[in-house]
Design a protein around this motif. Structure first.
Motif, PDB file in Angstrom:
ATOM      1  N   ALA A  16       0.830  -1.206   0.000  1.00  0.00           N
ATOM      2  CA  ALA A  16       0.000   0.000   0.000  1.00  0.00           C
ATOM      3  C   ALA A  16       0.866   1.257   0.000  1.00  0.00           C
ATOM      4  CB  ALA A  16      -0.944  -0.005   1.204  1.00  0.00           C
ATOM      5  N   TRP A  17       1.855   1.299   0.892  1.00  0.00           N
ATOM      6  CA  TRP A  17       2.715   2.492   0.979  1.00  0.00           C
ATOM      7  C   TRP A  17       3.598   2.636  -0.253  1.00  0.00           C
ATOM      8  CZ3 TRP A  17       1.608   6.375   3.966  1.00  0.00           C
ATOM      9  CH2 TRP A  17       0.844   6.151   5.113  1.00  0.00           C
ATOM     10  N   LEU A  18       4.107   1.518  -0.785  1.00  0.00           N
ATOM     11  CA  LEU A  18       4.907   1.591  -2.018  1.00  0.00           C
ATOM     12  C   LEU A  18       4.042   2.036  -3.194  1.00  0.00           C
ATOM     13  CD1 LEU A  18       7.225  -1.558  -1.772  1.00  0.00           C
ATOM     14  CD2 LEU A  18       7.882   0.850  -1.578  1.00  0.00           C
ATOM     15  N   GLY A  19       2.808   1.549  -3.245  1.00  0.00           N
ATOM     16  CA  GLY A  19       1.892   1.975  -4.295  1.00  0.00           C
ATOM     17  C   GLY A  19       1.620   3.463  -4.228  1.00  0.00           C
ATOM     18  N   LEU A  20       1.409   3.965  -3.018  1.00  0.00           N
ATOM     19  CA  LEU A  20       1.168   5.399  -2.849  1.00  0.00           C
ATOM     20  C   LEU A  20       2.414   6.197  -3.246  1.00  0.00           C
ATOM     21  CD1 LEU A  20      -0.910   7.495  -1.959  1.00  0.00           C
ATOM     22  CD2 LEU A  20       0.063   7.343   0.335  1.00  0.00           C
ATOM     23  N   ALA A  21       3.595   5.695  -2.896  1.00  0.00           N
ATOM     24  CA  ALA A  21       4.838   6.375  -3.274  1.00  0.00           C
ATOM     25  C   ALA A  21       5.003   6.395  -4.795  1.00  0.00           C
ATOM     26  CB  ALA A  21       6.038   5.691  -2.625  1.00  0.00           C
ATOM     27  N   PHE A  22       4.657   5.295  -5.456  1.00  0.00           N
ATOM     28  CA  PHE A  22       4.745   5.249  -6.916  1.00  0.00           C
ATOM     29  C   PHE A  22       3.779   6.250  -7.555  1.00  0.00           C
ATOM     30  CE2 PHE A  22       3.446   3.697 -11.076  1.00  0.00           C
ATOM     31  CZ  PHE A  22       4.674   3.628 -11.712  1.00  0.00           C
ATOM     32  N   VAL A  23       2.552   6.308  -7.024  1.00  0.00           N
ATOM     33  CA  VAL A  23       1.571   7.260  -7.549  1.00  0.00           C
ATOM     34  C   VAL A  23       2.063   8.688  -7.331  1.00  0.00           C
ATOM     35  CG1 VAL A  23      -0.770   8.152  -7.249  1.00  0.00           C
ATOM     36  CG2 VAL A  23      -0.393   5.705  -7.388  1.00  0.00           C
ATOM     37  N   ALA A  24       2.673   8.951  -6.175  1.00  0.00           N
ATOM     38  CA  ALA A  24       3.214  10.290  -5.907  1.00  0.00           C
ATOM     39  C   ALA A  24       4.297  10.635  -6.926  1.00  0.00           C
ATOM     40  CB  ALA A  24       3.776  10.363  -4.490  1.00  0.00           C
ATOM     41  N   MET A  25       5.184   9.687  -7.181  1.00  0.00           N
ATOM     42  CA  MET A  25       6.251   9.923  -8.153  1.00  0.00           C
ATOM     43  C   MET A  25       5.666  10.177  -9.539  1.00  0.00           C
ATOM     44  SD  MET A  25       8.194   8.431 -10.849  1.00  0.00           S
ATOM     45  CE  MET A  25       7.487   6.827 -10.814  1.00  0.00           C
ATOM     46  N   ALA A  26       4.710   9.369  -9.942  1.00  0.00           N
ATOM     47  CA  ALA A  26       4.108   9.526 -11.264  1.00  0.00           C
ATOM     48  C   ALA A  26       3.328  10.835 -11.373  1.00  0.00           C
ATOM     49  CB  ALA A  26       3.182   8.351 -11.558  1.00  0.00           C
ATOM     50  N   THR A  27       2.714  11.249 -10.272  1.00  0.00           N
ATOM     51  CA  THR A  27       1.896  12.460 -10.282  1.00  0.00           C
ATOM     52  C   THR A  27       2.735  13.725 -10.248  1.00  0.00           C
ATOM     53  OG1 THR A  27       0.126  11.267  -9.134  1.00  0.00           O
ATOM     54  CG2 THR A  27       0.042  13.659  -9.057  1.00  0.00           C
ATOM     55  N   LEU A  28       3.842  13.694  -9.532  1.00  0.00           N
ATOM     56  CA  LEU A  28       4.600  14.923  -9.287  1.00  0.00           C
ATOM     57  C   LEU A  28       5.873  15.052 -10.119  1.00  0.00           C
ATOM     58  CD1 LEU A  28       4.116  14.982  -5.420  1.00  0.00           C
ATOM     59  CD2 LEU A  28       2.835  16.256  -7.153  1.00  0.00           C
ATOM     60  N   SER A  29       6.260  13.998 -10.815  1.00  0.00           N
ATOM     61  CA  SER A  29       7.469  14.089 -11.644  1.00  0.00           C
ATOM     62  C   SER A  29       7.174  14.935 -12.887  1.00  0.00           C
ATOM     63  CB  SER A  29       7.924  12.687 -12.050  1.00  0.00           C
ATOM     64  OG  SER A  29       6.969  12.086 -12.889  1.00  0.00           O
ATOM     65  N   PRO A  30       8.227  15.413 -13.554  1.00  0.00           N
ATOM     66  CA  PRO A  30       7.996  16.155 -14.797  1.00  0.00           C
ATOM     67  C   PRO A  30       7.196  15.313 -15.792  1.00  0.00           C
ATOM     68  CG  PRO A  30      10.272  16.382 -14.104  1.00  0.00           C
ATOM     69  CD  PRO A  30       9.633  15.364 -13.198  1.00  0.00           C
ATOM     70  N   LEU A  31       6.399  15.973 -16.593  1.00  0.00           N
ATOM     71  CA  LEU A  31       5.471  15.287 -17.491  1.00  0.00           C
ATOM     72  C   LEU A  31       6.162  14.258 -18.381  1.00  0.00           C
ATOM     73  CD1 LEU A  31       2.494  15.210 -18.040  1.00  0.00           C
ATOM     74  CD2 LEU A  31       2.783  16.991 -19.731  1.00  0.00           C
ATOM     75  N   GLY A  32       7.360  14.556 -18.833  1.00  0.00           N
ATOM     76  CA  GLY A  32       8.087  13.629 -19.695  1.00  0.00           C
ATOM     77  C   GLY A  32       8.519  12.354 -19.000  1.00  0.00           C
ATOM     78  N   LEU A  33       8.595  12.358 -17.680  1.00  0.00           N
ATOM     79  CA  LEU A  33       9.013  11.181 -16.918  1.00  0.00           C
ATOM     80  C   LEU A  33       7.831  10.367 -16.398  1.00  0.00           C
ATOM     81  CD1 LEU A  33      11.938  12.714 -14.825  1.00  0.00           C
ATOM     82  CD2 LEU A  33      12.079  11.383 -16.934  1.00  0.00           C
ATOM     83  N   ARG A  34       6.613  10.856 -16.623  1.00  0.00           N
ATOM     84  CA  ARG A  34       5.430  10.174 -16.103  1.00  0.00           C
ATOM     85  C   ARG A  34       5.209   8.883 -16.875  1.00  0.00           C
ATOM     86  NH1 ARG A  34      -0.171   9.660 -16.655  1.00  0.00           N
ATOM     87  NH2 ARG A  34      -0.276  10.663 -18.674  1.00  0.00           N
ATOM     88  N   PRO A  35       5.116   7.754 -16.155  1.00  0.00           N
ATOM     89  CA  PRO A  35       4.837   6.490 -16.857  1.00  0.00           C
ATOM     90  C   PRO A  35       3.410   6.512 -17.414  1.00  0.00           C
ATOM     91  CG  PRO A  35       4.869   6.150 -14.479  1.00  0.00           C
ATOM     92  CD  PRO A  35       5.254   7.572 -14.727  1.00  0.00           C
ATOM     93  N   THR A  36       3.229   5.904 -18.565  1.00  0.00           N
ATOM     94  CA  THR A  36       1.906   5.839 -19.168  1.00  0.00           C
ATOM     95  C   THR A  36       1.610   4.413 -19.618  1.00  0.00           C
ATOM     96  OG1 THR A  36       2.746   6.380 -21.355  1.00  0.00           O
ATOM     97  CG2 THR A  36       2.009   8.221 -20.017  1.00  0.00           C
ATOM     98  N   THR A  37       0.340   4.093 -19.714  1.00  0.00           N
ATOM     99  CA  THR A  37      -0.086   2.770 -20.160  1.00  0.00           C
ATOM    100  C   THR A  37      -0.606   2.791 -21.586  1.00  0.00           C
ATOM    101  OG1 THR A  37      -2.337   3.120 -19.378  1.00  0.00           O
ATOM    102  CG2 THR A  37      -0.771   2.149 -17.812  1.00  0.00           C
ATOM    103  N   GLY A  38      -0.870   3.986 -22.098  1.00  0.00           N
ATOM    104  CA  GLY A  38      -1.512   4.092 -23.397  1.00  0.00           C
ATOM    105  C   GLY A  38      -3.013   4.291 -23.266  1.00  0.00           C
ATOM    106  N   TRP A  39      -3.528   4.122 -22.062  1.00  0.00           N
ATOM    107  CA  TRP A  39      -4.950   4.369 -21.800  1.00  0.00           C
ATOM    108  C   TRP A  39      -5.158   5.861 -21.583  1.00  0.00           C
ATOM    109  CZ3 TRP A  39      -5.534   0.144 -17.498  1.00  0.00           C
ATOM    110  CH2 TRP A  39      -5.462  -1.123 -18.091  1.00  0.00           C
ATOM    111  N   PRO A  40      -6.399   6.319 -21.647  1.00  0.00           N
ATOM    112  CA  PRO A  40      -6.659   7.735 -21.364  1.00  0.00           C
ATOM    113  C   PRO A  40      -6.204   8.090 -19.943  1.00  0.00           C
ATOM    114  CG  PRO A  40      -8.579   6.715 -22.371  1.00  0.00           C
ATOM    115  CD  PRO A  40      -7.613   5.607 -22.076  1.00  0.00           C
ATOM    116  N   PRO A  41      -5.647   9.285 -19.751  1.00  0.00           N
ATOM    117  CA  PRO A  41      -5.133   9.670 -18.432  1.00  0.00           C
ATOM    118  C   PRO A  41      -6.163   9.558 -17.303  1.00  0.00           C
ATOM    119  CG  PRO A  41      -4.386  11.229 -20.075  1.00  0.00           C
ATOM    120  CD  PRO A  41      -5.356  10.305 -20.754  1.00  0.00           C
TER     121      PRO A  41
END
Length: 119
Positions: A16-41
């Protein structure tokens, strides 16, 4: 209310805490570093917070209000922090999607633990 055995409970809490940390990183990192799945944001946001919400509810079933405060508070905090990030932007719609996903995940995780067979 049943809970998972202690070794699984610990693993759920770490996840749970690692998942939240990953979401924080994906949410707050520069747009070019944000991981994407190809699905709508919006789908990515909803599913990310639904997963984190489910993990927190399963990890802390006796403290569901604590889990909700963490997940929903993080959704709001991350959106507010995006306003401060130069390459990101916080929007009310995005916050609503994250809050919706987190709520669905919290409810699903809490119900899954509640309906788990008793030992």
């Amino acid at each position: 209310m049943t809970e998972f055995p202690a070794r699984y409970q610990t693993a759920l809490r770490v996840a749970a805490w690692l998942g939240l940390a990953f979401v924080a990183m994906a949410t707050l990192s520069p747009l070019g570093l944000r991981p994407t799945t190809g699905w709508p944001p919006s789908i990515e946001r909803f599913l990310a917070f639904a997963l984190v919400g489910g993990l927190f509810a399963a990890a802390y079933p006796r403290y569901i209000l604590f889990a909700a405060a963490i997940v929903l508070g993080a959704a709001l905090l991350f959106e507010i922090l995006q306003v401060l990030a130069p390459s990101r932007h916080g929007r009310l719609f995005d916050a609503a999607v994250k809050l919706s996903g987190g709520t669905v995940g919290l409810i699903a995780g809490w119900l899954a633990v509640r309906w788990m067979p008793r030992r």
